[in-house]
Enzyme design. Structure first.
Site, mmCIF file in Angstrom:
data_model
loop_
_atom_site.group_PDB
_atom_site.id
_atom_site.type_symbol
_atom_site.label_atom_id
_atom_site.label_comp_id
_atom_site.label_asym_id
_atom_site.label_seq_id
_atom_site.Cartn_x
_atom_site.Cartn_y
_atom_site.Cartn_z
ATOM 1 N N HIS A 7 0.740 -3.347 -1.345
ATOM 2 C CA HIS A 7 0.298 -3.229 0.044
ATOM 3 C C HIS A 7 0.224 -1.752 0.445
ATOM 4 O O HIS A 7 1.257 -1.107 0.596
ATOM 5 C CB HIS A 7 1.355 -3.966 0.878
ATOM 6 C CG HIS A 7 1.028 -4.124 2.315
ATOM 7 N ND1 HIS A 7 0.053 -4.978 2.763
ATOM 8 C CD2 HIS A 7 1.568 -3.554 3.424
ATOM 9 C CE1 HIS A 7 -0.003 -4.937 4.083
ATOM 10 N NE2 HIS A 7 0.912 -4.070 4.510
ATOM 11 N N TRP A 55 2.294 -11.372 0.049
ATOM 12 C CA TRP A 55 2.640 -11.698 1.432
ATOM 13 C C TRP A 55 1.371 -11.859 2.291
ATOM 14 O O TRP A 55 1.308 -12.676 3.198
ATOM 15 C CB TRP A 55 3.525 -10.568 1.967
ATOM 16 C CG TRP A 55 4.058 -10.697 3.348
ATOM 17 C CD1 TRP A 55 3.777 -9.880 4.413
ATOM 18 C CD2 TRP A 55 5.010 -11.658 3.836
ATOM 19 N NE1 TRP A 55 4.477 -10.281 5.523
ATOM 20 C CE2 TRP A 55 5.248 -11.366 5.203
ATOM 21 C CE3 TRP A 55 5.677 -12.750 3.252
ATOM 22 C CZ2 TRP A 55 6.122 -12.112 5.999
ATOM 23 C CZ3 TRP A 55 6.543 -13.492 4.044
ATOM 24 C CH2 TRP A 55 6.751 -13.162 5.392
ATOM 25 N N SER A 69 -3.351 -3.505 7.307
ATOM 26 C CA SER A 69 -2.248 -4.393 7.640
ATOM 27 C C SER A 69 -2.314 -4.870 9.089
ATOM 28 O O SER A 69 -3.337 -5.380 9.510
ATOM 29 C CB SER A 69 -0.937 -3.667 7.314
ATOM 30 O OG SER A 69 0.042 -4.608 6.982
ATOM 31 N N LYS A 88 -5.698 -6.285 11.132
ATOM 32 C CA LYS A 88 -5.873 -7.423 12.047
ATOM 33 C C LYS A 88 -6.542 -6.896 13.315
ATOM 34 O O LYS A 88 -7.477 -7.486 13.864
ATOM 35 C CB LYS A 88 -4.517 -8.042 12.414
ATOM 36 C CG LYS A 88 -3.562 -8.339 11.252
ATOM 37 C CD LYS A 88 -2.248 -8.935 11.750
ATOM 38 C CE LYS A 88 -1.033 -8.737 10.849
ATOM 39 N NZ LYS A 88 -1.028 -9.230 9.523
HETATM 40 C C1 GCU Z 1 4.645 -7.174 8.124
HETATM 41 C C2 GCU Z 1 3.896 -8.348 8.706
HETATM 42 C C3 GCU Z 1 2.422 -8.332 8.303
HETATM 43 C C4 GCU Z 1 1.809 -6.985 8.588
HETATM 44 C C5 GCU Z 1 2.638 -5.892 7.968
HETATM 45 C C6 GCU Z 1 2.187 -4.458 8.312
HETATM 46 O O1 GCU Z 1 4.758 -7.318 6.747
HETATM 47 O O2 GCU Z 1 4.539 -9.519 8.323
HETATM 48 O O3 GCU Z 1 1.717 -9.342 8.983
HETATM 49 O O4 GCU Z 1 0.478 -6.960 8.159
HETATM 50 O O5 GCU Z 1 3.961 -5.978 8.429
HETATM 51 O O6 GCU Z 1 1.542 -4.251 9.324
HETATM 52 O O7 GCU Z 1 2.543 -3.554 7.552
#
Ligand code: GCU
Length: 415
Positions: A393, A343, A252, A256
């Site tokens: 997720h 998402w 997540s 990144k």
């Molecule tokens: C939120 C955010 C995402 C991210 C996620 C996470 O949903 O919008 O961009 O990847 O958190 O880190 O769990």
């Protein structure tokens, strides 16, 4: 993670920031766009050879990401480290557990606490999976010997985590499984170096490097990525670890981070992005799930100030996320999606991995062998690898099995 972290952050976003519109989940409205070509220089001339990519275009693309998305990482400052514990008989004798403190911003600054497990049964130096965790080192395994980490609670107060949270994130870490397959693991609590909220910068490691932020200054993702490289510096000096076989992974927002760290630091042998979504593997130009506007609105502290200019004109970005993956070339990279994680735009994650392929091919290695989005739970193990699994997720045992299969296949041979 998502539900409880997102809500409080939304509440503290300045009223002046314009509310993004609802997310789109209609594939037919995801947009008609043209991706910037990684193999065309900014002045419009084509990149024709591997040497031109290596010596010129790679640096140009890296600068574009620094300038427009993640911010510029400063020059490395030397840091101190100290091993605070060692247990050669952890996990019923299968592993050696070590805890190490790194002071990346001087002794007065934040402490980064690295937790390392090394397989006791191994020939030579062990390859290692390195990745930050969301909830504190004591949550990655039920091992009672792990020091309880200080973590941030929902109201942003930092305090020792709960004893009852020991091992609560172990399904996301699979430490025993990794050790059983001969891999060491190393992790730290990501908020050790930058608390994940819009005011986190002040007490983070960043002011130690620069006082006033510029529009292209690094921010939370930059600081987390910097920490991964310093953890690698530390691991490189450890004689039990094979510094040539460090697999960087993240889930997540930390996916990144792993991509950005792996793009900048070519010592990482393999990079794994798990469900990284917007600002990670997913194409920014696709209007599906989270958007650039939405992520900048909810998490203004993740990317640099310049990135906000693209909230309403994403097609003007000089890069897209396939170019981030291309920066990892020719090293193996593995991108994952989960089918219910809309998402994060699973298809956008796949397309971006696929669109990095021409750079791999120019460098004389295999890119992505799939030409269309693979079916559920059928991993593609080419040098740019990919899977989409069933479910939400998360990081699951299934994901870990594939990470290790991918590493077994693509890591250089051990010493
Ligand atoms: C939120 C955010 C995402 C991210 C996620 C996470 O949903 O919008 O961009 O990847 O958190 O880190 O769990």
């Amino acid at each position: 993670m998502r539900t409880f972290l997102l809500l409080p952050l939304l509440l503290v976003t300045p009223a002046a920031a314009q509310q993004p519109r609802e997310a789109n989940y209609d594939e037919s409205k995801a947009g008609n766009f043209t991706l910037p070509d990684p193999l065309v220089f900014a002045d419009g001339t084509p990149v024709r050879t591997a040497a031109e990519w290596r010596n010129k275009r790679r640096g140009e693309v890296l600068r574009l990401f620094e300038q427009n998305v993640y911010g510029k990482t400063p020059a490395v400052r030397p840091f101190e480290s100290e091993r605070t514990s060692i247990d050669k008989n952890a996990l019923n004798g299968a592993a050696t557990r070590e805890e190490v403190t790194l002071w990346l911003a001087g002794r007065q600054g934040p402490r980064l606490n690295l937790l390392i497990y090394k397989p006791n049964k191994r020939k030579g130096r062990a390859p290692v999976f390195l990745g930050p965790n969301f909830t504190g080192n004591h949550t990655v395994n039920a091992d009672p010997g792990i020091k309880i980490a200080e973590v941030y609670d929902r109201s942003g107060v930092r305090k020792p985590g709960a004893e009852t949270a020991r091992g609560s994130g172990s399904s996301r870490w699979q430490v025993e499984k990794a050790i059983g397959r001969g891999y060491a693991t190393a992790t730290f609590y990501y908020q050790d170096v930058f608390a994940d909220n819009k005011d986190g910068r002040a007490a983070s490691i960043i002011p130690y490097f620069e006082k006033d932020p510029a529009p292209d200054s690094w921010n939370a993702i930059g600081a987390w990525a910097y920490s991964l490289s310093r953890a690698l510096d530390y691991l490189s000096k450890d004689r039990d670890i094979d510094a040539r076989r460090v697999i960087l992974h993240g889930h997540s927002r930390l996916g990144k981070t792993a991509l950005w760290a792996g793009a900048q630091d070519e010592r990482f042998a393999i990079v794994i992005s798990n469900n990284s979504g917007e600002g990670g593997a997913a194409l920014a130009r696709r209007d599906y799930g989270e958007t650039v506007h939405r992520i900048n609105y909810s998490f203004p502290h993740w990317f640099n100030a310049n990135f906000k200019q693209y909230n309403a004109r994403v097609n003007d970005l000089p890069v897209d996320q396939h170019m981030l993956i291309a920066l990892i070339a020719p090293r193996p990279v593995y991108v994952t999606s989960a089918v219910e994680d809309r998402w994060a735009d699973p298809h956008g994650e796949f397309l971006s991995a696929l669109s990095a392929s021409p750079v791999y091919k120019l460098l004389g290695v295999e890119g992505m062998t799939a030409t269309a989005h693979p079916p559920l739970n059928q991993p593609v193990m080419s040098r740019i690898g990919y899977h989409i699994r069933s479910g939400v997720h998360d990081v699951t045992a299934y994901d870990w099995d594939q990470f290790m299969n991918f590493a077994d296949k693509h890591l250089p041979k051990g010493r």
